[in-house]
Design a protein around this motif. Structure first.
Motif, mmCIF file in Angstrom:
data_model
loop_
_atom_site.group_PDB
_atom_site.id
_atom_site.type_symbol
_atom_site.label_atom_id
_atom_site.label_comp_id
_atom_site.label_asym_id
_atom_site.label_seq_id
_atom_site.Cartn_x
_atom_site.Cartn_y
_atom_site.Cartn_z
ATOM 1 N N GLU A 1 0.835 -1.192 0.000
ATOM 2 C CA GLU A 1 0.000 0.000 0.000
ATOM 3 C C GLU A 1 0.871 1.243 0.000
ATOM 4 O OE1 GLU A 1 -2.776 0.017 3.215
ATOM 5 O OE2 GLU A 1 -3.517 -1.981 2.744
ATOM 6 N N MET A 2 0.335 2.294 -0.585
ATOM 7 C CA MET A 2 1.012 3.579 -0.649
ATOM 8 C C MET A 2 -0.045 4.665 -0.501
ATOM 9 S SD MET A 2 3.144 5.191 -3.887
ATOM 10 C CE MET A 2 4.280 3.830 -3.912
ATOM 11 N N GLU A 3 0.287 5.712 0.218
ATOM 12 C CA GLU A 3 -0.599 6.858 0.350
ATOM 13 C C GLU A 3 0.142 8.090 -0.152
ATOM 14 O OE1 GLU A 3 -1.522 7.065 4.488
ATOM 15 O OE2 GLU A 3 -2.563 5.155 4.487
ATOM 16 N N ILE A 4 -0.527 8.853 -1.000
ATOM 17 C CA ILE A 4 0.050 10.092 -1.507
ATOM 18 C C ILE A 4 -0.860 11.233 -1.055
ATOM 19 C CG2 ILE A 4 0.744 11.412 -3.542
ATOM 20 C CD1 ILE A 4 1.071 8.719 -5.011
ATOM 21 N N GLU A 5 -0.333 12.093 -0.187
ATOM 22 C CA GLU A 5 -1.092 13.262 0.257
ATOM 23 C C GLU A 5 -0.690 14.430 -0.634
ATOM 24 O OE1 GLU A 5 -2.240 15.117 4.465
ATOM 25 O OE2 GLU A 5 -0.117 15.342 3.980
ATOM 26 N N PHE A 6 -1.686 15.100 -1.213
ATOM 27 C CA PHE A 6 -1.380 16.160 -2.168
ATOM 28 C C PHE A 6 -2.426 17.260 -2.135
ATOM 29 C CE2 PHE A 6 -4.174 13.275 -4.408
ATOM 30 C CZ PHE A 6 -4.996 14.099 -5.155
ATOM 31 N N LEU A 7 -2.030 18.399 -2.699
ATOM 32 C CA LEU A 7 -2.914 19.539 -2.879
ATOM 33 C C LEU A 7 -3.214 19.655 -4.366
ATOM 34 C CD1 LEU A 7 -4.223 22.167 -1.705
ATOM 35 C CD2 LEU A 7 -2.081 23.300 -2.299
ATOM 36 N N ALA A 8 -4.490 19.580 -4.740
ATOM 37 C CA ALA A 8 -4.879 19.763 -6.141
ATOM 38 C C ALA A 8 -4.698 21.244 -6.477
ATOM 39 C CB ALA A 8 -6.325 19.334 -6.346
ATOM 40 N N ILE A 9 -4.003 21.541 -7.562
ATOM 41 C CA ILE A 9 -3.693 22.938 -7.884
ATOM 42 C C ILE A 9 -4.282 23.374 -9.222
ATOM 43 C CG2 ILE A 9 -1.844 24.589 -8.356
ATOM 44 C CD1 ILE A 9 -0.097 23.010 -6.438
#
Length: 142
Positions: free
Chosen positions: A110-118
């Motif tokens: 498993e992998m989690e990517i936390e991001f801000l949609a820009i």
């Protein structure tokens, strides 16, 4: 003159002060996060159910799960350039990359990517080299 300045200063101190609890602003705000469906990497199965719509300026956490049925990756250079990646978590280890272009799973995990949609626009994530509709998920940032 000194007494007038002193009187003005004392008067300013006597004004009621409004107590405001503004909290964090913008990206750090607790109400600035959205829900995003997860993506599953599995041979012969769809990545996700239908297209995904995101809101620009909102933080999301993309959870990617691979079942180990094959060595599978996920690419989407346009999408990854339209977001700001805060962190990638792999087996509890946090990575704060400058950017991403693709990820790959050699085995189950498993992998989690936390991001801000820009950047608003139409994007996709897909399994590299695939051409099937189910091996791709369309993402719209509004």
């Amino acid at each position: 003159m000194k007494s007038m300045i002193l009187a003005a200063f004392v008067a300013a101190l006597a004004l009621p002060v409004a107590a405001h609890d503004y909290g964090f602003a913008g990206v750090l705000s607790s109400n600035n996060s959205g829900e995003m469906p997860g993506i599953t990497l599995s041979v012969g199965k769809p990545l996700a159910e239908g297209p995904i719509t995101l809101k620009s300026g909102t933080m999301y956490e993309l959870e990617i799960e691979a079942d180990g049925t094959g060595e599978l990756g996920l690419e989407g250079p346009g999408f990854f350039r339209a977001i700001w990646v805060n962190e990638v978590v792999i087996n509890g280890l946090e990575v704060r990359p400058f950017g991403l272009e693709s990820v790959e799973f050699d085995e189950e995990g498993e992998m989690e990517i936390e991001f801000l949609a820009i950047k608003p626009g139409q994007y996709f994530l897909r399994i590299p080299g695939s051409s099937g509709e189910s091996q791709r998920v369309d993402i719209t940032i509004q």
